[in-house]
Design an enzyme around this catalytic site. Structure first.
Site, PDB file in Angstrom:
ATOM      1  N   ARG A 104       0.855  -1.181   0.000  1.00  0.00           N
ATOM      2  CA  ARG A 104       0.000   0.000   0.000  1.00  0.00           C
ATOM      3  C   ARG A 104       0.895   1.235   0.000  1.00  0.00           C
ATOM      4  O   ARG A 104       1.795   1.361   0.831  1.00  0.00           O
ATOM      5  CB  ARG A 104      -0.899   0.039   1.232  1.00  0.00           C
ATOM      6  CG  ARG A 104      -1.962  -1.044   1.280  1.00  0.00           C
ATOM      7  CD  ARG A 104      -3.082  -0.754   0.309  1.00  0.00           C
ATOM      8  NE  ARG A 104      -3.850   0.421   0.707  1.00  0.00           N
ATOM      9  CZ  ARG A 104      -4.778   0.981  -0.054  1.00  0.00           C
ATOM     10  NH1 ARG A 104      -5.021   0.509  -1.264  1.00  0.00           N
ATOM     11  NH2 ARG A 104      -5.454   2.034   0.372  1.00  0.00           N
ATOM     12  N   ILE A 105       0.658   2.126  -0.931  1.00  0.00           N
ATOM     13  CA  ILE A 105       1.360   3.399  -0.942  1.00  0.00           C
ATOM     14  C   ILE A 105       0.815   4.247   0.197  1.00  0.00           C
ATOM     15  O   ILE A 105      -0.399   4.456   0.300  1.00  0.00           O
ATOM     16  CB  ILE A 105       1.180   4.130  -2.282  1.00  0.00           C
ATOM     17  CG1 ILE A 105       1.681   3.254  -3.436  1.00  0.00           C
ATOM     18  CG2 ILE A 105       1.888   5.474  -2.257  1.00  0.00           C
ATOM     19  CD1 ILE A 105       3.146   2.920  -3.355  1.00  0.00           C
ATOM     20  N   ASN A 119      11.665   2.045   4.094  1.00  0.00           N
ATOM     21  CA  ASN A 119      11.275   0.934   3.232  1.00  0.00           C
ATOM     22  C   ASN A 119      12.515   0.453   2.500  1.00  0.00           C
ATOM     23  O   ASN A 119      13.494   1.200   2.340  1.00  0.00           O
ATOM     24  CB  ASN A 119      10.214   1.384   2.216  1.00  0.00           C
ATOM     25  CG  ASN A 119       9.677   0.216   1.391  1.00  0.00           C
ATOM     26  OD1 ASN A 119       9.521  -0.890   1.909  1.00  0.00           O
ATOM     27  ND2 ASN A 119       9.421   0.447   0.121  1.00  0.00           N
ATOM     28  N   HIS A 121      13.714  -1.151  -1.170  1.00  0.00           N
ATOM     29  CA  HIS A 121      13.284  -1.377  -2.547  1.00  0.00           C
ATOM     30  C   HIS A 121      14.336  -2.235  -3.250  1.00  0.00           C
ATOM     31  O   HIS A 121      15.538  -1.983  -3.122  1.00  0.00           O
ATOM     32  CB  HIS A 121      13.136  -0.037  -3.278  1.00  0.00           C
ATOM     33  CG  HIS A 121      12.684  -0.187  -4.697  1.00  0.00           C
ATOM     34  ND1 HIS A 121      11.372  -0.446  -5.035  1.00  0.00           N
ATOM     35  CD2 HIS A 121      13.381  -0.132  -5.867  1.00  0.00           C
ATOM     36  CE1 HIS A 121      11.282  -0.543  -6.349  1.00  0.00           C
ATOM     37  NE2 HIS A 121      12.483  -0.351  -6.876  1.00  0.00           N
ATOM     38  N   THR A 156       1.144  10.678  -2.861  1.00  0.00           N
ATOM     39  CA  THR A 156      -0.260  10.765  -3.277  1.00  0.00           C
ATOM     40  C   THR A 156      -0.643  12.232  -3.477  1.00  0.00           C
ATOM     41  O   THR A 156       0.011  13.142  -2.953  1.00  0.00           O
ATOM     42  CB  THR A 156      -1.193  10.150  -2.221  1.00  0.00           C
ATOM     43  OG1 THR A 156      -1.108  10.903  -1.008  1.00  0.00           O
ATOM     44  CG2 THR A 156      -0.810   8.700  -1.951  1.00  0.00           C
TER      45      THR A 156
END
Length: 574
Positions: A104-105, A119, A121, A156
């Site tokens: 989930r972004i 996070n 990646h 977002t």
């Protein structure tokens, strides 16, 4: 209750333990790895997932970590779900959030209410962002990918829709490169990036945060990592993290033993004379073995100590003999005569161009390898007569330096490599090379009898040679040639006895009578001096520094020995 922060400042002494809220979507292998390792003492306060049957729940429970599940309902918006997550975390105290496959972004609804969120990646950002970093790397045909630990920032818009160009674009904390091999598929690359990349980088980042070594300024979009820099003021100290890359030169027949696979890798930035970069001149001869490389490297490093014509014979990385003289042939003869029996099957190293006279002596007995900075035509012809003798030319770097500068170079060029490394199971030791070099002026005479000029010169030669003998190491020298070597003993007095035995039983045309003894560390008791006196030693060079130095000096005086301290030891354990 958790507290929000726009920065993670450098923590001072007495900081409390870092508590983590982990958020995973499936197995959470990175979170579990961090939980098992507790980097910097960090522990999990809770692990949350949005999937009711996520395997991470059971694994966390087995480790005694509280868990929470916040399912994503079909009619739930991004902000509504994040508010539910915040509510589930409300009763836990934590100061860092770590994501792992949390699909989930996150928006500012969550990020503005929690501490810094990290996070990992599976690519070296900004390359290959998005959901299929492994496949994108393979499709692009890159030879190196990796992983990135970064700060999570809002990606977002005002309506909660994802802005693709802003996903995974938070400030980078650390990265880890991973090679992409020919024939890799996506599964292969995924596993390698996870286990060799993410399992290193993520705990590292958490450790830095836990130790207060990282300063994350979200407003400026910057990360400063104090722990990821050299510690010395002049930036010449040992860095907190070493990244090295090397290229495979050759796959060897086997390693130290036939059941072990092995290869040799090269660092092409090295300008120092090196057996790895040497030209093997006798084409058609078998290549070097693992042990050949190791021994040849040791032999080459030894003769780099001397400006005068020098020769050394090495067996199992230890000197069987070493000498300097007016000519290379004479130096080799003196080195070989120290222990010709042990020299059988050994490595010969020379610090001058090999001439015909020296080559003729070398082929008189079986040798594995000869290393030199060049060969005359006659010498090369002689050496190539021996089918199994490998002939290495390490003079390319030195000759290139002289061509460029117009100056006459030191025989083997300069020693430019600063560090040595030794792999351990689960890690690596790194240290500065032992480049100490003493002169007569550095010696502190501590006995009643003063050394002669010849003894002083022999002490310097013995000390420079002893640096390359495995500890505990004792070396007997007469002038600038070895007489006996006692290496790799667990007792210093046994090393003296071994050197005496070698001098008495193996040396040809010389013995320990009147010789100089060098010890790579202090004598803890006078017994080593007593044994040396029995062998005929008349002078001693050693570091000094024992609580029993006075007793050792007294023993030397009783035997009319002269003794000098160097003030520094020369252990060699590898």
């Amino acid at each position: 209750m958790f507290e929000t922060a726009t920065t993670l400042p450098l923590a001072g002494a007495g900081s409390t333990m870092t508590r983590i809220a982990g958020m995973a979507g499936n197995r959470g292998r990175n979170l579990l790895n961090i939980a098992d390792r507790k980097p910097g003492g960090a522990e999990f306060a809770v692990i949350l997932t949005n999937t009711e049957d996520a395997p991470v729940l059971e694994a966390a429970a087995e480790r005694g970590i509280p868990t929470e599940v916040v399912p994503l309902a079909e009619d739930m918006s991004r902000r509504e779900h994040e508010e539910a997550v915040l509510e589930a975390l409300e009763d836990y105290e934590f100061d860092l959030v770590c994501l792992d496959g949390y699909m989930r972004i996150l928006s500012d609804t969550f990020l503005s209410e929690t501490p810094t969120t990290l996070n990992v990646h599976p690519a070296l950002l900004p390359s290959f962002p998005g959901m299929d970093a492994w496949g994108d790397a393979l499709e692009a045909g890159v030879s190196v990918t990796g992983c990135t630990v970064h700060v999570v920032t809002d990606a977002t818009d005002e309506d909660g829709a994802v802005v693709e160009d802003e996903v995974d674009m938070g400030p980078i904390v650390t990265q880890e490169p991973i090679p992409v091999y020919e024939g890799d598929d996506e599964d292969d690359l995924k596993e390698r990036v996870l286990y060799e990349g993410e399992f290193r980088a993520y705990p590292r980042a958490v450790k830095w945060v836990a130790e207060g070594a990282v300063d994350i300024d979200l407003e400026a979009g910057e990360v400063t990592v104090d722990a990821d820099a050299p510690t010395a003021p002049d930036s010449e100290g040992l860095p907190a993290r070493r990244l090295t890359a090397s290229d495979r030169v050759d796959t060897l027949r086997y390693g130290e033993n036939p059941h072990q696979d092995a290869a040799v890798y090269a660092d092409y930035t090295c300008d120092e004379a090196s057996v790895v970069h040497a030209d093997q001149l006798n084409e058609g001869a078998k290549g070097l073995s693992y042990n050949n490389y190791n021994d040849a490297d040791g032999a080459l490093n030894l003769i780099k100590e001397f400006d005068e014509p020098a020769a050394a014979v090495i067996k199992h990385t230890n000197p069987a003999g070493c000498a300097t003289a007016d000519s290379l042939a004479e130096a080799y003869e003196k080195a070989l005569s120290t222990d010709p029996m042990s020299a059988f099957g050994g490595i010969v190293a020379l610090n001058r161009e090999c001439d015909a006279a020296t080559a003729e002596q070398i082929i008189d007995s079986f040798k594995e390898v000869v290393v030199a900075p060049g060969y005359t035509d006659d010498a090369l012809e002689t050496l190539c007569e021996k089918e199994n003798l490998r002939v290495l030319d390490v003079g390319r770097e030195a000759r290139s330096a002289s061509d460029a500068s117009g100056d006459e170079p030191r025989a083997l060029g300069e020693q430019t490599e600063r560090f040595t490394e030794k792999d351990l199971v689960g890690g690596r030791l790194v240290q500065e090379r032992d480049l100490q070099s003493i002169s007569v002026d550095d010696l502190e005479v501590v006995t009643e009898r003063e050394p002669t000029e010849e003894e002083l010169d022999s002490m310097v030669f013995a000390w420079q040679t002893l640096k390359h003998v495995k500890s505990n190491g004792i070396l007997f020298a007469d002038g600038t040639e070895t007489v006996g070597v006692g290496m790799g003993q667990v007792s210093r007095v046994d090393a003296v006895r071994l050197a005496a035995m070698k001098a008495d039983e193996h040396a040809e045309g010389k013995d320990a009578e009147g010789a100089v003894m060098a010890s790579d560390a202090f004598f803890p008791f006078p017994d080593g001096i007593e044994e040396a006196a029995k062998a005929g030693i008349e002078a001693v060079v050693q570091p000094g520094g024992s609580v029993n130095d006075e007793d050792v000096i007294e023993a030397a005086d009783e035997h009319d020995m002269t003794m000098a301290f160097t003030g520094q030891r020369s252990f060699k354990h590898d």
